[in-house]
Design an enzyme around this catalytic site. Sequence first.
Site, short mmCIF file in Angstrom:
data_model
loop_
_atom_site.label_atom_id
_atom_site.label_comp_id
_atom_site.label_asym_id
_atom_site.label_seq_id
_atom_site.Cartn_x
_atom_site.Cartn_y
_atom_site.Cartn_z
N CYS A 52 -27.85 -8.84 -16.48
CA CYS A 52 -27.20 -8.71 -17.78
C CYS A 52 -28.12 -9.26 -18.85
O CYS A 52 -28.58 -10.40 -18.76
CB CYS A 52 -25.86 -9.46 -17.79
SG CYS A 52 -25.15 -9.56 -19.45
N CYS A 56 -26.07 -12.35 -20.83
CA CYS A 56 -25.79 -13.66 -20.22
C CYS A 56 -26.67 -13.96 -19.00
O CYS A 56 -26.59 -15.04 -18.43
CB CYS A 56 -24.32 -13.78 -19.85
SG CYS A 56 -23.87 -12.85 -18.37
N CYS A 94 -18.76 -12.44 -19.53
CA CYS A 94 -20.07 -12.50 -20.18
C CYS A 94 -20.06 -13.55 -21.30
O CYS A 94 -20.95 -14.41 -21.38
CB CYS A 94 -20.42 -11.12 -20.72
SG CYS A 94 -22.14 -10.91 -21.18
N GLY A 146 0.79 -1.23 0.00
CA GLY A 146 0.00 0.00 0.00
C GLY A 146 0.82 1.28 0.00
O GLY A 146 0.29 2.35 -0.22
N CYS A 180 -22.90 -7.08 -18.97
CA CYS A 180 -21.66 -7.19 -18.17
C CYS A 180 -20.58 -6.27 -18.71
O CYS A 180 -20.33 -6.24 -19.92
CB CYS A 180 -21.12 -8.61 -18.22
SG CYS A 180 -22.14 -9.82 -17.39
#
Lengths: 278, 187, 361
Positions: free
Chosen positions: A242, A245, A273, A33, A267
């Site tokens: 979606c 899909c 997808c 980080g 998606c």
Amino acid sequence: MSNSEEDFNFAYLDEQTKRMIRRALIKAICIPGYQVPFASREMPMPYGWGTGGVQVTAACLQETDVLKVIDQGSDDTTNAVSIRKFFERVAGVKTTENTGKASVIQTRHRIPEQVLSEDQILVYQVPIPEPLRFLEPRETETRVMHALEEYGLMHVKLYEDISINGEISTAYAYPVKVNDRYIMDPSPTPKFDNPKMNFCPAIQLFGAGREQRIYAVPPYTKVISLDFEDYPFEASRAEKTCEICGATNTYLDEVVIDDKGTRMFSCSDSDYCNSRKS
Amino acid sequence: MTNPLPFFQDQSKDAARAFRMALKAMAMPGKIQNFQVIDGLPTPLSIAGATLILVFCDFNTKIFLGETFRNKNVEDWINFYTGAKISGDKNVDFAVGHIQELLPFHEFPIGTDEYPDRSANIVIENTSNDVKSFSINGPGIKETLHVELPEKIIERESAISFPLGIDIFLTKENLVMGLPRTTIVET
Amino acid sequence: MYVAVKGGERAIDNAHRWLEDERRGDRKVTDLSVDQIKTQLSLSIAKVMAEGSLFDPELASLAIKQARGDLIEAIFLIRAYRTTLPRFGVGKPINTDKMIAKRRISATFKDIPGGQLLGPTFDYTHRLLDFKLLADGSIDEFEPGKDTEQMFQHVTQFLNNEGIIETEETSSSEADSPDLTRQPLEIPANRALRLQALTRSDEGFLLGMAYSTQRGFGRNHPFVGELRIGLISVEFEIPELGFNIEIAEIEISECETVNQFLGSKIHPPKFTRGYGFVFGQSERKAISMALVDRALRWKELGEVSDGAPAQDEEFVLYHGDNIQATGFVEHIKLPHYVDFQAELELIRKIRKTAFEAKKDE
């Protein structure tokens, strides 16, 4: 002066530059980080278009890698295509759109939906690596804030959001705390993706070229989105399905499909997808 | 100024492969990674130790060598293939030696509050001697691991607190294990 | 039915072919040669070399041709190329006393030893379009006089001799002269690093910054002590040979300003300095750089900052690089629809809550 590919070193960067980046990457992994300064080089694509990610990828790539590049979750967006072509040309590595088959994935703005593995590296393109930058424009100041772990200002900002809007009004690049120490910018991914960073089995590397910073999250590392007890973090998405899909748990793009403004949702992760569709 | 000669057969591809091993070693502490075997190394440098020097060191790097490594062959080899400066003192970027030659760790740069990255990478060579079982935890470790480490490694724990610290590669032959400053080592 | 946008690759290829076509333009007109650019657009080349940090007029000309005359794009090409070049070492410091100047003027003295040498300047030209250039009018060759074959002592040296201006400190080691292109920028920067950043900075940015100091935002009362443009040789020491060899002769512009003095009752006052140095003939930038350099020196000269932008090291050094700036400013044209979608969801949610709260009232 000729301009053939042979004039460039494997993965474009010279060995000296790669060593410099690799030293920074090791420190980044060792201090999760924390933003390690590095001497970013001018790349043959503009700053702000993924030069940091490209340098990190170039320093990591080995001959046997299979590279996937996405932008906005999709392999076919113009900048993803451009970066993928660049590495095909200068490193000769195989490329793929299949998340599972990739060993290195360079991304802008998304984390793939499919859970990543220990054998994968996810490289993020980062525009502004400093999560405190919007609160304090001076690098000299924010560096001290990180040194002293003085993050009160960030909490005040998030709390002010709640008092004004009733919500934390950060929808992307939502700040996280890594390994209980550094506050980190996850790059401008939607906050929907934040939980995927926590205890992720893959190595996550972040490159900010223009700002000359590299940072990292090792595998299995605690990455927590900042929040408040009474306002817990929420990984939000459009509450839709979606239309290609049928997925109900993915991040969705909203597409305007006619002049009347009719919307369609699908998606954002095009590979995910496609794999569900077929 | 003469540029150092490449040692690897295919400089950029071999270095890339080795770097990935080193990265993985630091990213997943306690897990052993293996480097490709190379020969023609000056004693007592191990394959892993030499590989790490080739991957990370160049004329911008200062190296400290432990007593037993301070011989002309090693120094010439480092100089010839990397251009790195051999330093007499411990204010370096990189250190290579047996553990007893490198103690106390905190004499190496441990970084500053504002720049914790300005700290040394330490390569502890030939770690099979005087080892003891420790349990390790921290970033990169899915579940507590039990590993054999040099007994004196524990001295790193008490001396420096995160985010300051030094980062350690443990080597033996062509094997390497990472022990970044985040790894908590307990008996 | 909506079909996911495919064919990014083909779109890119076509865009590039179109770009090439437009660059070439009307085929009935002769193709512009790199030599023509090199010899006739020398001031553009100066800018590209200075901000590209690479002294190579040929490559700069090629970049200008390829970039269709967009100088920032050309600078970008040069910078990207520069990245791929290995660095062999550090040249010897150049001594501008040894410059063979084609222009050298001082605003602080009426006359100076060696004289004021105007050289090829736009100054005092009347800015009237020269319609003769529309036709292929031939231009007489000009043979400069002997004035242009000598070396001149720096004008500030005359002030130096009197002890009336601060002396410049030479850096004692390589560590004092960090390389901005090899190390990340770190604030606070020393003067050597600041000057490096300034000489690479965008001319327009520096000009604006310099202008702001004249209008009171960090005022420092500059006089142009000397401005000189000319050729200077660059030497490199080959350790194996043990001596220096000349590796290049480059054209540079140098400006030294003499600025408001500094002193106290105990320390007699002295003039202070600003310094500008740029590749090629680029006096606008050299002067601007000197003004900004001087403005940034407030701390080391014991002045109180007005908080003016030109005095703010972090502001100036982080925002002057036109390649960084253009990349980031223009990158917002890349797709951001994932982030936008996240904002869209959030704003809808907040609005919904607000409407419901209103209804309840």
